[in-house]
Design a protein around this motif. Structure first.
Motif, PDB file in Angstrom:
ATOM      1  N   ASP A  93       0.829  -1.205   0.000  1.00 13.79           N
ATOM      2  CA  ASP A  93       0.000   0.000   0.000  1.00 13.79           C
ATOM      3  C   ASP A  93       0.863   1.256   0.000  1.00 13.79           C
ATOM      4  OD1 ASP A  93      -2.649   1.408   0.374  1.00 13.79           O
ATOM      5  OD2 ASP A  93      -1.609   2.061   2.192  1.00 13.79           O
ATOM      6  N   VAL A  94       1.949   1.247   0.783  1.00 12.42           N
ATOM      7  CA  VAL A  94       2.790   2.448   0.813  1.00 12.42           C
ATOM      8  C   VAL A  94       3.477   2.651  -0.524  1.00 12.42           C
ATOM      9  CG1 VAL A  94       4.986   1.493   1.646  1.00 12.42           C
ATOM     10  CG2 VAL A  94       4.304   3.785   2.315  1.00 12.42           C
ATOM     11  N   PHE A  95       3.836   1.554  -1.214  1.00 12.01           N
ATOM     12  CA  PHE A  95       4.417   1.721  -2.544  1.00 12.01           C
ATOM     13  C   PHE A  95       3.379   2.283  -3.504  1.00 12.01           C
ATOM     14  CE2 PHE A  95       5.251   0.457  -6.883  1.00 12.01           C
ATOM     15  CZ  PHE A  95       6.539   0.936  -7.057  1.00 12.01           C
ATOM     16  N   ARG A  96       2.149   1.804  -3.413  1.00 10.86           N
ATOM     17  CA  ARG A  96       1.092   2.305  -4.290  1.00 10.86           C
ATOM     18  C   ARG A  96       0.882   3.813  -4.080  1.00 10.86           C
ATOM     19  NH1 ARG A  96      -3.833   3.790  -3.575  1.00 10.86           N
ATOM     20  NH2 ARG A  96      -3.798   3.122  -1.397  1.00 10.86           N
ATOM     21  N   ARG A  97       0.818   4.237  -2.812  1.00  6.84           N
ATOM     22  CA  ARG A  97       0.611   5.654  -2.528  1.00  6.84           C
ATOM     23  C   ARG A  97       1.819   6.487  -2.981  1.00  6.84           C
ATOM     24  NH1 ARG A  97       0.729   7.032   2.362  1.00  6.84           N
ATOM     25  NH2 ARG A  97       1.302   5.072   3.395  1.00  6.84           N
ATOM     26  N   THR A  98       3.003   5.911  -2.828  1.00 10.38           N
ATOM     27  CA  THR A  98       4.216   6.603  -3.274  1.00 10.38           C
ATOM     28  C   THR A  98       4.201   6.792  -4.782  1.00 10.38           C
ATOM     29  OG1 THR A  98       5.499   5.690  -1.439  1.00 10.38           O
ATOM     30  CG2 THR A  98       6.735   6.481  -3.350  1.00 10.38           C
ATOM     31  N   ALA A  99       3.883   5.712  -5.520  1.00 13.58           N
ATOM     32  CA  ALA A  99       3.895   5.771  -6.977  1.00 13.58           C
ATOM     33  C   ALA A  99       2.827   6.725  -7.516  1.00 13.58           C
ATOM     34  CB  ALA A  99       3.689   4.374  -7.555  1.00 13.58           C
ATOM     35  N   LEU A 100       1.684   6.804  -6.835  1.00 12.94           N
ATOM     36  CA  LEU A 100       0.636   7.724  -7.258  1.00 12.94           C
ATOM     37  C   LEU A 100       1.087   9.172  -7.103  1.00 12.94           C
ATOM     38  CD1 LEU A 100      -2.605   6.053  -5.833  1.00 12.94           C
ATOM     39  CD2 LEU A 100      -2.033   6.411  -8.258  1.00 12.94           C
ATOM     40  N   ARG A 101       1.858   9.431  -6.061  1.00 12.04           N
ATOM     41  CA  ARG A 101       2.329  10.805  -5.807  1.00 12.04           C
ATOM     42  C   ARG A 101       3.527  11.139  -6.690  1.00 12.04           C
ATOM     43  NH1 ARG A 101       5.633  13.518  -1.742  1.00 12.04           N
ATOM     44  NH2 ARG A 101       4.675  15.529  -1.208  1.00 12.04           N
ATOM     45  N   GLN A 102       4.537  10.276  -6.677  1.00  7.20           N
ATOM     46  CA  GLN A 102       5.728  10.442  -7.514  1.00  7.20           C
ATOM     47  C   GLN A 102       6.480   9.121  -7.526  1.00  7.20           C
ATOM     48  OE1 GLN A 102       6.897  13.225  -9.374  1.00  7.20           O
ATOM     49  NE2 GLN A 102       8.214  11.640 -10.205  1.00  7.20           N
ATOM     50  N   LYS A 103       6.602   8.498  -8.692  1.00  9.79           N
ATOM     51  CA  LYS A 103       7.273   7.207  -8.776  1.00  9.79           C
ATOM     52  C   LYS A 103       8.727   7.314  -8.339  1.00  9.79           C
ATOM     53  CE  LYS A 103       4.627   4.902 -12.416  1.00  9.79           C
ATOM     54  NZ  LYS A 103       4.717   4.236 -13.742  1.00  9.79           N
ATOM     55  N   PRO A 104       9.226   6.297  -7.622  1.00 12.30           N
ATOM     56  CA  PRO A 104      10.652   6.285  -7.274  1.00 12.30           C
ATOM     57  C   PRO A 104      11.518   6.312  -8.531  1.00 12.30           C
ATOM     58  CG  PRO A 104       9.446   4.617  -6.035  1.00 12.30           C
ATOM     59  CD  PRO A 104       8.508   5.126  -7.076  1.00 12.30           C
ATOM     60  N   SER A 105      12.634   7.000  -8.445  1.00 11.10           N
ATOM     61  CA  SER A 105      13.550   7.139  -9.574  1.00 11.10           C
ATOM     62  C   SER A 105      14.935   6.666  -9.158  1.00 11.10           C
ATOM     63  CB  SER A 105      13.617   8.605 -10.021  1.00 11.10           C
ATOM     64  OG  SER A 105      14.749   8.845 -10.823  1.00 11.10           O
ATOM     65  N   THR A 106      15.473   5.703  -9.898  1.00 13.46           N
ATOM     66  CA  THR A 106      16.807   5.201  -9.585  1.00 13.46           C
ATOM     67  C   THR A 106      17.854   6.311  -9.728  1.00 13.46           C
ATOM     68  OG1 THR A 106      16.239   2.961 -10.290  1.00 13.46           O
ATOM     69  CG2 THR A 106      18.582   3.526 -10.230  1.00 13.46           C
ATOM     70  N   GLY A 107      17.732   7.123 -10.782  1.00 14.65           N
ATOM     71  CA  GLY A 107      18.689   8.213 -10.973  1.00 14.65           C
ATOM     72  C   GLY A 107      18.663   9.200  -9.820  1.00 14.65           C
ATOM     73  N   ALA A 108      17.457   9.535  -9.352  1.00 17.58           N
ATOM     74  CA  ALA A 108      17.336  10.472  -8.234  1.00 17.58           C
ATOM     75  C   ALA A 108      17.945   9.889  -6.965  1.00 17.58           C
ATOM     76  CB  ALA A 108      15.865  10.819  -8.004  1.00 17.58           C
ATOM     77  N   THR A 109      17.671   8.618  -6.712  1.00 15.78           N
ATOM     78  CA  THR A 109      18.231   7.969  -5.528  1.00 15.78           C
ATOM     79  C   THR A 109      19.756   7.939  -5.597  1.00 15.78           C
ATOM     80  OG1 THR A 109      16.251   6.602  -5.271  1.00 15.78           O
ATOM     81  CG2 THR A 109      18.244   5.857  -4.155  1.00 15.78           C
ATOM     82  N   TYR A 110      20.293   7.667  -6.775  1.00 16.60           N
ATOM     83  CA  TYR A 110      21.746   7.631  -6.935  1.00 16.60           C
ATOM     84  C   TYR A 110      22.365   9.014  -6.738  1.00 16.60           C
ATOM     85  CZ  TYR A 110      21.868   2.807  -8.665  1.00 16.60           C
ATOM     86  OH  TYR A 110      21.784   1.433  -8.780  1.00 16.60           O
ATOM     87  N   ARG A 111      21.665  10.063  -7.154  1.00 15.62           N
ATOM     88  CA  ARG A 111      22.207  11.409  -6.943  1.00 15.62           C
ATOM     89  C   ARG A 111      22.247  11.744  -5.448  1.00 15.62           C
ATOM     90  NH1 ARG A 111      19.309  12.042 -11.803  1.00 15.62           N
ATOM     91  NH2 ARG A 111      17.410  12.826 -10.785  1.00 15.62           N
ATOM     92  N   GLN A 112      21.202  11.352  -4.720  1.00 15.98           N
ATOM     93  CA  GLN A 112      21.228  11.552  -3.272  1.00 15.98           C
ATOM     94  C   GLN A 112      22.326  10.700  -2.625  1.00 15.98           C
ATOM     95  OE1 GLN A 112      17.290  10.772  -1.725  1.00 15.98           O
ATOM     96  NE2 GLN A 112      16.537  12.794  -2.311  1.00 15.98           N
ATOM     97  N   LEU A 113      22.464   9.448  -3.085  1.00 13.29           N
ATOM     98  CA  LEU A 113      23.501   8.564  -2.546  1.00 13.29           C
ATOM     99  C   LEU A 113      24.889   9.136  -2.822  1.00 13.29           C
ATOM    100  CD1 LEU A 113      24.356   5.933  -1.204  1.00 13.29           C
ATOM    101  CD2 LEU A 113      24.099   4.784  -3.419  1.00 13.29           C
ATOM    102  N   ALA A 114      25.078   9.732  -3.996  1.00  8.66           N
ATOM    103  CA  ALA A 114      26.371  10.344  -4.314  1.00  8.66           C
ATOM    104  C   ALA A 114      26.690  11.461  -3.326  1.00  8.66           C
ATOM    105  CB  ALA A 114      26.353  10.886  -5.747  1.00  8.66           C
ATOM    106  N   ALA A 115      25.671  12.229  -2.940  1.00 14.93           N
ATOM    107  CA  ALA A 115      25.886  13.309  -1.959  1.00 14.93           C
ATOM    108  C   ALA A 115      26.324  12.733  -0.623  1.00 14.93           C
ATOM    109  CB  ALA A 115      24.607  14.124  -1.802  1.00 14.93           C
TER     110      ALA A 115
END
Length: 302
Positions: free
Chosen positions: A196-218
């Motif tokens: 359910d939390v993934f569904r609500r997350t995806a409806l609001r804004q889908k997770p992005s691997t590139g975005a996560t990697y940019r945060q991880l790089a920081a």
């Protein structure tokens, strides 16, 4: 609401009220909706004004897609060698975003509470602008010292299996597997709640691997922070799960050791699972440490 801060757009939720403000800073890839509702309500019921926001590259805030996905192994190697890898943005930039939220809302000082990556950002906020911080709470975070963050191999194997597809069903199965891998063995999350939390997350804004990697790089590029933590003079609480397989408890102990006067609270049966789906008992135990700490420091910045 959306605000403009530090040259970007940030999505913000404000509980309102006249209480002392508490600024919550979310972790890697997380959105403001991932703070457990009963955790937020617990703070509101205690009389606090709770502020949540999406970090850059998360949720409804500005994304830095034009930068693409950083080469994480290269950045990690450079950081390990003590060099300064070039990254799309830094944790200090993200800390300035957090301060921009306070500026936009006309708030002079706040209790700053960070979770995982958010804990590292909260440390940077306190280093950048100590006069804006009533107190610092670092939950499930790290000092960034080299050699500390050694997740369990079983969790790394699950994390490494992240699919490149945009198919919602495939991504949902991956996130459920990962969140179960970092969750408390004593209080395992319910599959339906995770889905359910993934569904609500995806409806609001889908997770992005590139975005996560940019945060991880920081995160990976922030190797100098550990040596700076001794400068922090604000009241500090460091909270960590005793069963955390992603950011081991040694990271919390190290953070508390480096910050003068910091109090360390080890939560039994807690893993890396205060968000996005937290067992009520984990929330209760965390608030049991956090609320007395906040209540003991209302005039800390005076």
């Amino acid at each position: 609401m959306n605000i403009e801060a530090n040259g970007i757009r940030l999505a913000v939720e404000d509980s309102g009220g006249a209480g002392e403000p508490v600024l919550l800073i979310m972790g890697l890839g997380g959105q403001l909706i991932h703070w457990p509702a009963d955790f937020v309500q617990g703070l509101v019921d205690a009389g606090y004004r709770v502020l949540r926001f999406d970090n850059r590259d998360a949720g409804l805030s500005t994304h830095f897609s034009a930068h693409g996905a950083p080469r994480i192994p290269w950045i990690a190697t450079q950081a390990w060698l003590g060099r300064r890898p070039r990254v799309p943005y830094t944790l200090s930039d993200m800390a300035r975003d957090a301060l921009g939220v306070l500026d936009a809302l006309g708030i002079a000082r706040a209790h700053v509470v960070g979770l995982s990556m958010g804990a590292m950002i909260a440390q940077r906020v306190t280093l950048l602008a100590p006069e804006r911080v009533r107190s610092l709470t670092s939950i499930m975070g790290s000092s960034g010292a080299r050699g500390l963050m050694r997740p369990r191999q079983s969790v790394l194997r699950v994390a490494a299996g992240k699919p490149s597809t945009a198919d919602d069903a495939v991504l949902a199965r991956y996130y459920v597997r990962f969140l179960k891998a970092v969750a408390s063995p004593a209080f395992p999350p319910d599959d339906a709640a995770l889905s359910d939390v993934f569904r609500r997350t995806a409806l609001r804004q889908k997770p992005s691997t590139g975005a996560t990697y940019r945060q991880l790089a920081a995160i990976l590029a922030d190797g100098e922070r550990a040596a700076l933590l001794a400068r922090i003079q604000r009241p500090t609480l460091v909270v960590h799960g005793a069963d955390d397989p992603w950011v081991p408890p040694a990271c919390g102990r190290d953070t508390a050791r480096r910050i003068p006067g910091a109090r360390f609270a080890l939560i039994p049966d807690m893993a890396h699972d205060l968000a996005p789906v937290a067992h009520p008992e984990i929330v209760r135990r965390t608030l049991g440490e956090l609320l007395p700490f906040l209540q003991s420091t209302p005039d800390a910045a005076a």
